[in-house]
Design an enzyme around this catalytic site. Structure first.
Site, mmCIF file in Angstrom:
data_model
loop_
_atom_site.group_PDB
_atom_site.id
_atom_site.type_symbol
_atom_site.label_atom_id
_atom_site.label_comp_id
_atom_site.label_asym_id
_atom_site.label_seq_id
_atom_site.Cartn_x
_atom_site.Cartn_y
_atom_site.Cartn_z
ATOM 1 N N HIS A 49 0.868 -1.181 0.000
ATOM 2 C CA HIS A 49 0.000 0.000 0.000
ATOM 3 C C HIS A 49 0.902 1.226 0.000
ATOM 4 O O HIS A 49 1.737 1.405 0.890
ATOM 5 C CB HIS A 49 -0.915 0.017 1.225
ATOM 6 C CG HIS A 49 -1.922 1.123 1.170
ATOM 7 N ND1 HIS A 49 -3.209 0.946 0.684
ATOM 8 C CD2 HIS A 49 -1.837 2.441 1.505
ATOM 9 C CE1 HIS A 49 -3.863 2.089 0.735
ATOM 10 N NE2 HIS A 49 -3.050 3.014 1.230
ATOM 11 N N CYS A 50 0.724 2.065 -1.002
ATOM 12 C CA CYS A 50 1.602 3.227 -1.175
ATOM 13 C C CYS A 50 0.852 4.502 -0.806
ATOM 14 O O CYS A 50 -0.174 4.824 -1.409
ATOM 15 C CB CYS A 50 2.084 3.305 -2.628
ATOM 16 S SG CYS A 50 3.191 4.693 -2.958
ATOM 17 N N VAL A 51 1.374 5.227 0.178
ATOM 18 C CA VAL A 51 0.713 6.465 0.605
ATOM 19 C C VAL A 51 0.857 7.562 -0.445
ATOM 20 O O VAL A 51 0.029 8.475 -0.518
ATOM 21 C CB VAL A 51 1.285 6.957 1.954
ATOM 22 C CG1 VAL A 51 0.971 5.969 3.057
ATOM 23 C CG2 VAL A 51 2.789 7.192 1.870
#
Length: 317
Positions: A164-166
């Protein structure tokens, strides 16, 4: 003791889900960095050079601006493709089509699965029975396809989840992994180009020569150079890591599983591994899209079915 562990797990999950609120903020930060860079390169330095320098210097400045805008368009196209594309969710009432536990190639029948899905206890027993693909997610209360993992931030299972990439405010999974790689690729090219274009200004900043421009424009140029240099170096590291992952047909999560597995069954060779992410149509390799033929002929691009070494060995016979 059990109660404290439960509370701790719940607090961690609550922290993960709270990261969703960073969505709009992170997008604004990315657009802000792009805006500052655009102002420093186009408005402050190379735009005036095209208009005022004349001769060869104007042509060089124009060429630099054309390349800058081309890479910027590809960067933003790839970025918003990652942001707006669903990484891949498990279809409702998904069921495995092959009983791999018994080695049979016939579909599992209704007596084994019931009307819609297995009961919770039956699914857990099936998931723990040693079958390599049939797994069960206790949080989503559903069976999981191969290479699927649960994301605590999104609160659901993601097909071939990488992480999961912010920065993209989204999970990176089967359906947008190529777009994420292109985003890294074009970000590296763009930030490297900006660093080279502003290098002369940065060096001049520390010399005794007189520097044209207001204190505000000079500060913007200095900040843009430092930011783009930092991003170019950091993105290069991520790009090299993901290139190695694609070459071995693994994800960031699976890289840890691969260390404990002598022979990674999804590694089909660099060419086929590459095609499972980018497709076979070379015209689409450098844009965040797939051809209809690739989507139809390459099941891995849909995120539910992945060929293994055993599959290809069987085809040879």
């Amino acid at each position: 003791m059990q109660r404290s562990e439960t509370v701790m797990a719940w607090n961690v999950f609550r922290f993960c889900t709270s990261l969703r609120g960073l969505g709009s903020v992170m997008i604004l930060i990315v657009l802000g960095i792009v805006g500052v860079t655009y102002y420093a390169v186009v408005v402050t330095n190379y735009g005036p050079a095209v208009l005022n320098a004349g001769g060869l210097e104007s042509l060089c400045a124009l060429a630099a601006l054309l390349l800058f805008h081309l890479l910027l368009v590809m960067l933003l196209w790839s970025y918003f493709s990652v942001v707006l594309t669903d990484p891949g969710s498990v279809p409702p009432n998904w069921k495995p089509t092959v009983d791999e536990e018994r080695g049979e190639e016939a579909p599992l029948n209704g007596l084994e699965f019931g009307n819609q899905s297995l009961s919770f206890q039956q699914s857990v027993n099936l998931a723990d029975s040693g079958s390599p693909r049939i797994r069960y997610c206790r949080k989503c209360n559903q069976l999981k396809p191969p290479r699927c993992h649960h994301c605590s931030v999104c609160g659901r299972c993601i097909l071939k989840m990488d992480h999961h990439c912010v920065w993209v405010v989204n999970c990176v999974g089967a359906l947008n992994y190529k777009f994420f790689l292109l985003f890294l690729f074009y970000t590296f090219l763009e930030t490297t180009l900006v660093t080279l274009l502003l290098l002369r200004n940065f060096i001049t900043f520390f010399s005794d020569a007189e520097i044209p421009g207001t204190p505000g424009t000079l500060a913007t140029t200095f900040l843009t150079f430092v930011l783009n240099l930092a991003f170019a170096l950091s993105v290069l590291g991520f790009l090299i890591m993901h290139i190695s992952l694609v070459a071995g047909n693994t994800t960031t999560i699976e890289a840890y599983e691969k260390k404990t597995t002598p022979k990674w069954k999804y590694d089909l060779g660099r060419k086929k591994n590459f095609e499972q992410v980018f497709g076979t149509d070379k015209r689409y390799w450098f844009i965040p899209a797939y051809s209809e033929e690739d989507l139809r002929k390459t099941p891995a691009l849909q995120g539910l079915d992945y060929p293994t070494k055993a599959d290809f060995s069987a085809q040879e016979f």
